[in-house]
Design an enzyme around this catalytic site. Structure first.
Site, short mmCIF file in Angstrom:
data_model
loop_
_atom_site.label_atom_id
_atom_site.label_comp_id
_atom_site.label_asym_id
_atom_site.label_seq_id
_atom_site.Cartn_x
_atom_site.Cartn_y
_atom_site.Cartn_z
N THR A 52 0.64 6.34 -1.91
CA THR A 52 1.88 7.11 -2.03
C THR A 52 2.86 6.43 -2.99
OG1 THR A 52 1.64 8.06 0.16
CG2 THR A 52 3.87 7.97 -0.71
N SER A 100 -5.66 5.46 -0.12
CA SER A 100 -6.29 4.27 0.46
C SER A 100 -7.58 4.59 1.20
CB SER A 100 -5.31 3.58 1.43
OG SER A 100 -4.99 4.43 2.51
N THR A 131 -0.60 3.41 2.48
CA THR A 131 -0.28 2.78 3.76
C THR A 131 -1.25 3.15 4.87
OG1 THR A 131 1.19 4.60 4.36
CG2 THR A 131 2.20 2.71 3.23
N ASP A 132 -2.02 4.25 4.68
CA ASP A 132 -2.86 4.71 5.79
C ASP A 132 -3.84 3.64 6.27
OD1 ASP A 132 -1.58 7.09 5.71
OD2 ASP A 132 -3.24 8.27 4.92
C1 SIN Z 1 -2.61 6.66 1.39
O1 SIN Z 1 -2.81 5.89 2.31
O2 SIN Z 1 -3.18 6.55 0.31
C2 SIN Z 1 -1.64 7.77 1.54
C3 SIN Z 1 -0.52 7.46 2.44
C4 SIN Z 1 0.40 6.42 1.93
O3 SIN Z 1 0.20 5.76 0.95
O4 SIN Z 1 1.44 6.24 2.60
#
Ligand code: SIN
EC number: 3.5.1.1
Length: 526
Positions: A52, A100, A131-132
């Site tokens: 993100t 991710s 973050t996932d």
């Molecule tokens: C991801 O994990 O690629 C999408 C969500 C994020 O980055 O917060």
């Protein structure tokens, strides 16, 4: 694909020139103090993988409708100019640019190598990801990167911008620019040297081993349950208030994990899966994993690790076929102890972190007892300063206390205190205990060899070599008791131990953990 973009010299020189000219105009005498020469700046490599933070939103006020992994990191770092070039001499490795969740374990292998390569020349690395699964990226790097230099992982909960490029139409309230700037500040500052990988987001610093994503959308999503953050960053002030236990090994090679990926090809990494337990869960998932050829399965059990009877039967069959299991809890915190035939206790590692350690353990050994030890030490890293007692003066003046008399009472609670979380959750009807065997036959903390060490039966500590000599493994340190030494023995030991104080203590610390001293507290950081 990995592309490396060097943006160091021109930006750093430009910044230095700007600072120098500006400072000369304002205060000629202060130029040298306020304008660091380019070579004085720490060097930081940003290894970008997407997420993100690199997301392009549908509109400046849109936080949830966006395409992750869009903008190149060089453009994003440029948005932080000129401020970032006053902090560090930054270059970029564009490792990938996607969400991710799409990364494979083989790509994790390559990521470790990209980070290690960057650390050959840079003072620190910032890895940006979605973050996932950031906590998995972070723990993987923590377990595998063979460098003590700072590795900081970061990302964002809101997309970066809504324009054609990263410098146009910044999303209102985007957290990415601040997270990136502060992560570079943290890596450059070296405050987490020897911490392994840390996660920095929303001004908070967390240990890779302990951190987890706790909310689907909030900016303060990352939490370290029970233990809390390592520290935080306010403006340009970095506050680090606690540390992973491995910092105690900083001065020695004991610091490094055995998981050096230069020794194995990505194709050698085995498949390891996670089974999630719930009321009257069926056995089919474990049977299917076994049929698919996995080499390890982590069970996310109820309470202290219990699984239902169907999967319990499937586990027994899978163990027969050589699959290793790690027992963890689905509760999100707390430890699972015990273990058994083919089953390793996961301690307080959450299932997705235990899976990575199991995967690496299966890669680097065929001996489940070795893996059990790694879970108890690397996986369950904990502070134990008992080696310092009797070696370091507890009061001003440097007087080392005379030996503590041998306790006359029976050995106390340490070794027999129930482990955190109590007994494995086998009390519920229809629920299997980890190990599926009789209570009482398992070893707290998974001691290699499956034998419990009786502190009272260990050899006199004075007979051991310096480093393990005073309050050494099995000397009762886990229960808080000090060995009673003769004055002469103590004198010899103290002379040697004081000469080697820092290094010896670090080695002892690791050795104590390696031996899995019963009753040893577990679960504080790594
Ligand atoms: C991801 O994990 O690629 C999408 C969500 C994020 O980055 O917060």
């Amino acid at each position: 694909m990995t592309t490396r973009t060097s943006r160091r010299r021109p930006l750093a020189v430009l910044t230095a020139l700007t600072l120098t000219v500006g400072a000369a105009l304002v205060a000629p005498g202060a130029v040298a103090a306020t304008a660091p020469a380019p070579d004085d700046l720490p060097t930081v490599t940003v290894v970008a993988t997407g997420g993100t933070i690199a997301g392009r939103a549908a509109g400046r006020d849109t936080f949830t409708d966006y395409r992750a992994g869009t903008y190149p990191m060089t453009d994003m770092v440029s948005v932080l100019e000129p401020e970032v070039s006053a902090i560090a001499d930054v270059d970029v490795v564009q490792f990938g640019n996607s969400g991710s969740g799409g990364y494979t374990i083989a790509q994790y292998h390559a990521l470790t190598q990209a980070v290690e390569e960057a650390l050959e020349t840079s003072d620190g690395v910032v890895v940006t990801t979605g973050t996932d699964t950031m906590e998995e990226f972070a723990y993987w790097l923590d377990l595998t990167v063979q460098s003590k230099k700072p590795v900081v992982i970061s990302g964002a909960m809101r997309p970066w911008a809504a324009g054609e490029t990263a410098s146009e139409a910044g999303v209102i309230g985007a957290d990415g620019p601040a997270n990136l700037l502060q992560s570079i500040r943290l890596a450059a500052g070296q405050q987490t040297f020897c911490f392994g990988t840390v996660l920095m987001l929303n001004d908070e610093i967390h240990a890779a081993r302990d951190v987890t994503k706790g909310n689907s959308t909030r900016n303060d999503t990352f939490v370290t349950r029970q233990l809390g953050a390592l520290g935080w960053i306010d403006g340009d002030q970095v506050y680090v208030q606690r540390a992973p236990a491995r910092v105690l090994d900083c001065a020695t090679d004991e610091w490094f994990t055995p998981f050096d990926l230069d020794e194995v090809a990505a194709t050698e990494l085995p498949r390891v899966e996670i089974f999630y337990n719930y009321q009257e869960a069926g056995r089919e998932a474990i049977d299917a994993f076994a049929a698919a050829g996995v080499e390890g399965i982590v069970t996310a059990g109820t309470g202290a690790g219990g699984i239902s009877s169907g999967p319990g039967q499937a586990r027994r069959a899978a163990v027969e076929s050589g699959i290793w299991f790690v027992s963890t809890t689905r509760t999100g915190s707390g430890a699972v102890s015990g273990g058994g035939d083919g089953i390793i206790a996961g301690g307080d590692l959450i299932p997705q972190k235990a899976r990575l350690l199991l995967l690496l353990s299966r890669t680097f050994t065929d001996d489940i007892e070795q893996a059990r030890e790694w879970f108890a030490t690397i996986g369950g890293s904990s502070f134990d300063q008992s080696a310092m007692a009797g070696v370091v003066s507890p009061v001003p003046g440097g007087e080392v206390p005379s030996p503590t008399p041998e306790p006359s009472a029976e050995p106390t609670a340490g070794p027999t205190t129930p482990p955190p979380g109590g007994e494995p959750g086998g009390e519920e009807p229809g629920t299997e205990e980890p190990g599926g065997e009789e209570p009482g036959t398992e070893v707290p903390g998974g001691v290699p060899g499956g034998e419990e060490t009786d502190p009272a039966s260990e050899p006199d500590a004075g007979e051991e070599a310096p480093g393990g000599a005073v309050g050494g493994p099995g000397s009762g340190s886990g229960s808080g008791g000090l060995p009673a030494l003769g004055a002469e023995t103590r004198g010899i030991v103290l002379a040697a131990a004081l000469a080697l104080l820092v290094g010896a203590a670090a080695v002892h610390q690791r050795r104590t953990r390696s031996l899995g001293v019963p009753g040893m507290p577990r679960g504080l950081g790594r």
